[in-house]
Design an enzyme around this catalytic site. Sequence first.
Site, mmCIF file in Angstrom:
data_model
loop_
_atom_site.group_PDB
_atom_site.id
_atom_site.type_symbol
_atom_site.label_atom_id
_atom_site.label_comp_id
_atom_site.label_asym_id
_atom_site.label_seq_id
_atom_site.Cartn_x
_atom_site.Cartn_y
_atom_site.Cartn_z
ATOM 1 N N GLU A 197 34.301 -18.358 -50.232
ATOM 2 C CA GLU A 197 33.535 -17.392 -49.438
ATOM 3 C C GLU A 197 32.541 -16.651 -50.325
ATOM 4 O OE1 GLU A 197 34.353 -13.747 -46.268
ATOM 5 O OE2 GLU A 197 35.883 -14.221 -47.762
ATOM 6 N N LYS B 19 31.596 -16.348 -39.357
ATOM 7 C CA LYS B 19 32.879 -15.637 -39.361
ATOM 8 C C LYS B 19 33.031 -14.832 -38.072
ATOM 9 C CE LYS B 19 35.517 -12.677 -42.555
ATOM 10 N NZ LYS B 19 35.407 -11.991 -43.877
ATOM 11 N N CYS C 158 38.110 -16.570 -44.065
ATOM 12 C CA CYS C 158 38.893 -15.432 -44.546
ATOM 13 C C CYS C 158 39.690 -14.713 -43.447
ATOM 14 C CB CYS C 158 37.982 -14.461 -45.288
ATOM 15 S SG CYS C 158 38.879 -13.335 -46.393
#
Length: 330
Positions: free
Chosen positions: A82, A166, A207
Amino acid sequence: MLRWFARSASASSLSLQRARGVATMSSAPTLKPFNLALIQLGQIGADKAANLKHAREMIRKAVSGEGVGGAQGKPDLVVLPECFNSPYGHVHFPVYAESIGYKKGDKYDVEASESESVKMLSEAAKTEGVWLLGGSIPEKDPSDGNVYNTSTVYSPQGELVATHRKVHLFDIDIPGKIKFKESETLTGGSTTNFFDTDFARIGLGICYDVRFPELAAISARQGCQVLIYPGAFNMTTGPLHWELLQRARAVDNQVFFSMCSPARDLTAAYHAWGHSVVVDPMGVKLVEAEDGETILHVHIDPKTFSDARAGIPVTTQRRFDVYPDVSKGA
């Protein structure tokens, strides 16, 4: 009458499969053996050009076999962490954001791209002849000015074939330990995403997305056998939940699950946990890094996938007549 009965029986069987949670998506490729490489990248600083140059060199090293792990031979898929091209922090995202302009279903013109990161990643995938999941980078959408945390995926021909913004933003406040609010500068994505290779269908997340089991469940029911989430947990949440969440998502959905972290840098404002890992469908860790810069190699064996689903057949035992199927309409 016989034809009507056959059609009715077939429809009933399909309805029963759907009610019990059997995947009905027929286009997913068959899971085949493949080699996976995770680059736990270090030396991520303020100089974007230097970050890109170092990432490119580490991709070359990964393809040449440098690193640790049990896989033999060239990796089929290489993964970066990331925010590999910039420091991690909500104040940095707008500064390092690049315009990508990818639209699902449309052929993407890499040469005309405004993103220097996309151009580097495309060149790397094509030159090295591998699939490349380019971690994530800050992306600015010129149509609305919003900034996203976005993964990009490239074929061995260098084509940009998929992206994932995301979905769940990292907004937490643990008193006395860590406070972080991505939503101060980022906007959450609104789609689920996967990509097909000749060896697997691979689901995407980033994440904090791992904390929401619905996303992984949707990917698995869309036919994904492998889920890969570039991520950067910290020194508080990492020891608590990094491994736990990945093993849970792997076991819940009987898939291979992996997260690729940046290396830990105690001179940076944000201290990543590291410990990039790959977990099999039974929740067994196949390989794990420490906290420093490293390259992990692992061989993905489809037999583990098929054995898990045959021995503990939860994919055919779900009761969507009792509770809803979150993948419907996704």
